[in-house]
Write an enzyme that holds these catalytic residues in place. Structure first.
Site, mmCIF file in Angstrom:
data_model
loop_
_atom_site.group_PDB
_atom_site.id
_atom_site.type_symbol
_atom_site.label_atom_id
_atom_site.label_comp_id
_atom_site.label_asym_id
_atom_site.label_seq_id
_atom_site.Cartn_x
_atom_site.Cartn_y
_atom_site.Cartn_z
ATOM 1 N N HIS A 199 0.932 -1.096 0.029
ATOM 2 C CA HIS A 199 -0.337 0.212 0.011
ATOM 3 C C HIS A 199 0.928 1.522 0.038
ATOM 4 O O HIS A 199 0.439 2.849 -0.830
ATOM 5 C CB HIS A 199 -1.076 0.046 1.294
ATOM 6 C CG HIS A 199 -2.127 -0.924 1.127
ATOM 7 N ND1 HIS A 199 -1.696 -1.375 2.678
ATOM 8 C CD2 HIS A 199 -3.166 -1.265 0.445
ATOM 9 C CE1 HIS A 199 -3.211 -2.678 2.053
ATOM 10 N NE2 HIS A 199 -4.354 -2.277 1.026
ATOM 11 N N LYS A 205 -15.567 -7.765 4.065
ATOM 12 C CA LYS A 205 -14.475 -7.992 4.504
ATOM 13 C C LYS A 205 -14.560 -7.350 6.034
ATOM 14 O O LYS A 205 -15.568 -6.652 5.932
ATOM 15 C CB LYS A 205 -13.318 -6.672 4.308
ATOM 16 C CG LYS A 205 -12.632 -7.586 2.898
ATOM 17 C CD LYS A 205 -11.263 -6.820 2.368
ATOM 18 C CE LYS A 205 -10.756 -6.960 1.066
ATOM 19 N NZ LYS A 205 -9.793 -6.038 1.023
ATOM 20 N N ARG A 248 -1.798 -6.173 -8.445
ATOM 21 C CA ARG A 248 -1.171 -7.337 -8.043
ATOM 22 C C ARG A 248 -0.885 -8.151 -8.564
ATOM 23 O O ARG A 248 0.179 -8.922 -9.314
ATOM 24 C CB ARG A 248 -1.088 -7.649 -6.271
ATOM 25 C CG ARG A 248 -1.049 -6.586 -5.611
ATOM 26 C CD ARG A 248 -1.475 -7.619 -4.222
ATOM 27 N NE ARG A 248 -3.010 -7.389 -4.260
ATOM 28 C CZ ARG A 248 -3.651 -7.551 -3.577
ATOM 29 N NH1 ARG A 248 -3.085 -8.123 -2.099
ATOM 30 N NH2 ARG A 248 -5.016 -8.172 -3.673
ATOM 31 N N SER A 270 -3.223 -7.571 3.303
ATOM 32 C CA SER A 270 -3.405 -6.989 4.517
ATOM 33 C C SER A 270 -3.519 -8.554 4.760
ATOM 34 O O SER A 270 -3.689 -9.293 5.952
ATOM 35 C CB SER A 270 -4.970 -6.562 4.486
ATOM 36 O OG SER A 270 -4.099 -5.006 4.655
#
Ligand code: PNS
Length: 157
Positions: free
Chosen positions: A17, A41, A90, A127
């Site tokens: 990040h 999430k 990514r 994360s």
């Protein structure tokens, strides 16, 4: 003024990040790192804890500030005169998800999304995985800033 937002859950922020935030800060006059809610999430850290960590790790970047928002990202952009969303990519699976959100956000408000290729050194970082590794006592010191490592340690103790 060219202003962009780097939105995310940041639960917690990783070195990946931070890399995207720094690179966005070199392209725009001002970058807002905005903690938003991802309904898919479940959070470990409160929004306030995430903001604290982000404030600390971005303190050395003069044109970066942090904020939070509980509604739609496009409404945040409208309210703050932000014309661009900057996010990192990514992998191909990220691309599918990010493209869909970029198109939805553009449809809703006209805001543009810049998808920046991640530094390959951080391609494996997320994360969620960092939290999982830390939960079982794994070493995440090369994956997150020191303040995040310490907060993870305290939270998971
Ligand atoms: O770090 P994440 O979880 O990939 O970030 C996703 C996030 C928080 C940026 C996204 O879920 C979001 O924008 N949430 C705010 C609500 C919203 O605008 N939803 C519509 C997205 S098209």
């Amino acid at each position: 003024m060219r202003r962009a937002v780097c939105p995310g859950s940041y639960d917690p922020a990783t070195n990946g990040h931070l890399d995207i935030i720094e690179r966005a800060a070199s392209l725009f006059d001002e970058v807002v790192v905005a903690v938003l809610i991802n309904k898919k999430k479940q959070g470990l850290f409160t929004v306030e804890e995430r903001l604290d960590m982000l404030s600390e790790v971005t303190a050395r970047l003069p044109n970066v500030r942090v904020d939070s928002w509980h509604g739609l990202l496009v409404d945040y952009c409208r309210a703050h005169g932000i014309a661009a969303i900057a996010k990192g990519l990514r992998s191909v699976s990220d691309f599918d998800y990010e493209l869909q959100m970029a198109q939805m956000n553009r449809e809703l408000s006209g805001v543009e999304t810049l998808l920046m290729s991640n530094n390959p050194a951080y391609s494996f970082l997320s994360s969620s995985l960092v939290k999982e590794v830390a939960t079982y006592g794994g070493d995440v010191s090369d994956m997150v800033p020191a303040v995040v490592r310490e907060r993870l340690r305290a939270k998971l103790a």
